[in-house]
Design a protein around this motif. Structure first.
Motif, PDB file in Angstrom:
ATOM      1  N   ARG A  15       0.845  -1.193   0.000  1.00  0.00           N
ATOM      2  CA  ARG A  15       0.000   0.000   0.000  1.00  0.00           C
ATOM      3  C   ARG A  15       0.880   1.242   0.000  1.00  0.00           C
ATOM      4  O   ARG A  15       2.039   1.188   0.412  1.00  0.00           O
ATOM      5  CB  ARG A  15      -0.945   0.000   1.185  1.00  0.00           C
ATOM      6  N   VAL A  16       0.314   2.353  -0.434  1.00  0.00           N
ATOM      7  CA  VAL A  16       1.017   3.626  -0.407  1.00  0.00           C
ATOM      8  C   VAL A  16       1.336   3.965   1.045  1.00  0.00           C
ATOM      9  O   VAL A  16       0.509   3.787   1.936  1.00  0.00           O
ATOM     10  CB  VAL A  16       0.161   4.730  -1.062  1.00  0.00           C
ATOM     11  N   ILE A  39       6.734   2.981  -0.432  1.00  0.00           N
ATOM     12  CA  ILE A  39       5.878   3.124  -1.606  1.00  0.00           C
ATOM     13  C   ILE A  39       5.190   4.472  -1.420  1.00  0.00           C
ATOM     14  O   ILE A  39       4.270   4.602  -0.620  1.00  0.00           O
ATOM     15  CB  ILE A  39       4.870   1.968  -1.699  1.00  0.00           C
ATOM     16  N   ASP A  40       5.706   5.483  -2.125  1.00  0.00           N
ATOM     17  CA  ASP A  40       5.292   6.852  -1.839  1.00  0.00           C
ATOM     18  C   ASP A  40       4.211   7.416  -2.759  1.00  0.00           C
ATOM     19  O   ASP A  40       3.819   8.567  -2.602  1.00  0.00           O
ATOM     20  CB  ASP A  40       6.501   7.779  -1.822  1.00  0.00           C
ATOM     21  N   SER A  41       3.746   6.606  -3.686  1.00  0.00           N
ATOM     22  CA  SER A  41       2.678   7.099  -4.562  1.00  0.00           C
ATOM     23  C   SER A  41       1.864   5.932  -5.110  1.00  0.00           C
ATOM     24  O   SER A  41       2.335   4.793  -5.161  1.00  0.00           O
ATOM     25  CB  SER A  41       3.263   7.899  -5.727  1.00  0.00           C
ATOM     26  N   GLU A  42       0.667   6.270  -5.537  1.00  0.00           N
ATOM     27  CA  GLU A  42      -0.192   5.267  -6.164  1.00  0.00           C
ATOM     28  C   GLU A  42       0.447   4.771  -7.459  1.00  0.00           C
ATOM     29  O   GLU A  42       0.355   3.592  -7.794  1.00  0.00           O
ATOM     30  CB  GLU A  42      -1.582   5.860  -6.442  1.00  0.00           C
ATOM     31  N   ALA A  43       1.142   5.672  -8.167  1.00  0.00           N
ATOM     32  CA  ALA A  43       1.804   5.287  -9.418  1.00  0.00           C
ATOM     33  C   ALA A  43       2.885   4.239  -9.160  1.00  0.00           C
ATOM     34  O   ALA A  43       3.002   3.259  -9.903  1.00  0.00           O
ATOM     35  CB  ALA A  43       2.403   6.509 -10.108  1.00  0.00           C
ATOM     36  N   LYS A  44       3.686   4.425  -8.103  1.00  0.00           N
ATOM     37  CA  LYS A  44       4.734   3.448  -7.773  1.00  0.00           C
ATOM     38  C   LYS A  44       4.113   2.111  -7.380  1.00  0.00           C
ATOM     39  O   LYS A  44       4.587   1.055  -7.780  1.00  0.00           O
ATOM     40  CB  LYS A  44       5.624   3.949  -6.639  1.00  0.00           C
ATOM     41  N   LEU A  45       3.036   2.162  -6.623  1.00  0.00           N
ATOM     42  CA  LEU A  45       2.345   0.933  -6.227  1.00  0.00           C
ATOM     43  C   LEU A  45       1.839   0.195  -7.467  1.00  0.00           C
ATOM     44  O   LEU A  45       2.035  -1.021  -7.595  1.00  0.00           O
ATOM     45  CB  LEU A  45       1.184   1.260  -5.290  1.00  0.00           C
ATOM     46  N   GLN A  46       1.226   0.914  -8.391  1.00  0.00           N
ATOM     47  CA  GLN A  46       0.700   0.278  -9.598  1.00  0.00           C
ATOM     48  C   GLN A  46       1.829  -0.312 -10.449  1.00  0.00           C
ATOM     49  O   GLN A  46       1.666  -1.381 -11.031  1.00  0.00           O
ATOM     50  CB  GLN A  46      -0.137   1.269 -10.403  1.00  0.00           C
TER      51      GLN A  46
END
Length: 70
Positions: A15-16, A39-46
């Motif tokens: 999770r972010v 994981i500092d962003s939703e983009a990195k998580l995706q």
């Protein structure tokens, strides 16, 4: 050679905001994120979820690599 297991099979939830308790690799073993990274962003998580996120079973707490997500 590392025994890589999919992180989604360890019972953990990516999770972010999560500070990673272990290194994250892709399926080929390439290091994607080091232990202690977040994981500092939703983009990195995706990106992780799309590419595939794996951990070395030897870095996981005892028994965690045997868990399966439901």
């Amino acid at each position: 050679m590392a025994n890589l297991v999919p992180i989604n099979s360890t019972g953990s939830v990516l999770r972010v905001g999560l500070v990673l308790p272990w290194n994250v690799h892709d399926e080929a073993g390439t290091l994607l994120l080091s232990r202690g990274s977040s994981i500092d962003s939703e983009a990195k998580l995706q990106q992780l979820l799309t590419r595939g996120a794996f951990a070395d079973a030897s870095e996981l707490p005892a028994g965690m690599a045997d868990r399966k997500s439901t």
